[in-house]
Design a protein around this motif. Structure first.
Motif, PDB file in Angstrom:
ATOM      1  N   LEU A 105       0.813  -1.215   0.000  1.00 10.94           N
ATOM      2  CA  LEU A 105       0.000   0.000   0.000  1.00 10.94           C
ATOM      3  C   LEU A 105       0.848   1.268   0.000  1.00 10.94           C
ATOM      4  N   THR A 106       2.132   1.133  -0.262  1.00 10.73           N
ATOM      5  CA  THR A 106       3.029   2.291  -0.275  1.00 10.73           C
ATOM      6  C   THR A 106       2.540   3.420  -1.188  1.00 10.73           C
ATOM      7  N   PRO A 107       1.999   3.110  -2.387  1.00 13.03           N
ATOM      8  CA  PRO A 107       1.505   4.218  -3.213  1.00 13.03           C
ATOM      9  C   PRO A 107       0.381   5.016  -2.551  1.00 13.03           C
ATOM     10  N   PHE A 108      -0.280   4.404  -1.561  1.00 11.08           N
ATOM     11  CA  PHE A 108      -1.353   5.110  -0.850  1.00 11.08           C
ATOM     12  C   PHE A 108      -0.843   5.787   0.413  1.00 11.08           C
ATOM     13  N   THR A 109       0.065   5.122   1.116  1.00 12.02           N
ATOM     14  CA  THR A 109       0.547   5.683   2.380  1.00 12.02           C
ATOM     15  C   THR A 109       1.632   6.728   2.180  1.00 12.02           C
ATOM     16  N   HIS A 110       2.361   6.636   1.079  1.00 13.50           N
ATOM     17  CA  HIS A 110       3.417   7.603   0.753  1.00 13.50           C
ATOM     18  C   HIS A 110       3.325   7.987  -0.724  1.00 13.50           C
ATOM     19  N   PRO A 111       2.230   8.640  -1.123  1.00 18.80           N
ATOM     20  CA  PRO A 111       2.084   8.962  -2.546  1.00 18.80           C
ATOM     21  C   PRO A 111       3.133   9.975  -3.001  1.00 18.80           C
ATOM     22  N   LYS A 112       3.645   9.741  -4.187  1.00 21.48           N
ATOM     23  CA  LYS A 112       4.622  10.676  -4.753  1.00 21.48           C
ATOM     24  C   LYS A 112       3.873  11.844  -5.383  1.00 21.48           C
TER      25      LYS A 112
END
Length: 168
Positions: A105-112
């Protein structure tokens, strides 16, 4: 918010804007229509008009507030999905929790940050694909959900489907 909670606009010792913004966020999450209903009651009292023939008022503060629902379909999908995942991590069965932990879920928790149209489009594609994986994972475990949690999860799934149908 000051008016809503009964505080004078220029009285001494007022809460600062961060306190009011947190209160606004809490209201939005727990009783989202309370402020709206109160404003409508006030407007009906001071200026009663037929709603079918009167132009509608837009709350521009809420649209630009840092606690506003979202700035884009991708942000809304991320927020809804993270809330769903948080709920299931707290109240879901162990098998579902483990399946959700396996998802990145990194794209959600740390979106660029997306500074170009192409980057925003790529982020939206990534978001939609990850939402689909979460929905598939959750749907496979619906029968194992607690009866109290089940309708909440169904509501989140319906909200995700509505955003995708309306916005994409």
């Amino acid at each position: 918010m000051r008016w809503f909670v009964g505080l004078a606009l220029f009285a001494p010792q007022l809460p600062d804007h961060t306190t009011l913004a947190r209160f606004h966020g809490w209201m939005r999450q727990h009783v989202p229509d309370a402020l709206f209903r109160d404003v409508l009651t006030f407007l009906d009292r001071v200026d009663p008009e037929d709603a079918t023939t009167t132009p509608q008022i837009v709350d521009t503060f809420a649209m630009q507030s840092p606690v506003a629902p979202s700035v884009s379909p991708a942000a809304l999908l991320r927020d809804l999905t993270l809330r769903l995942v948080w709920l299931l991590r707290q109240r879901g069965p162990a098998t579902l929790t483990a399946a959700l932990e396996a998802l990145d879920l990194t794209p959600f928790t740390h979106p660029k940050p997306a500074r170009s149209a192409a980057a925003r489009h790529a982020r939206l594609q990534t978001t939609v694909a990850l939402v689909a994986r979460v929905v598939t994972t959750v749907t496979a475990h619906l029968d194992a959900l607690d009866p109290v949690v089940h309708p909440l999860v169904r509501a989140f799934l319906a909200d995700l489907a509505k955003v995708q149908a309306d916005e994409l």
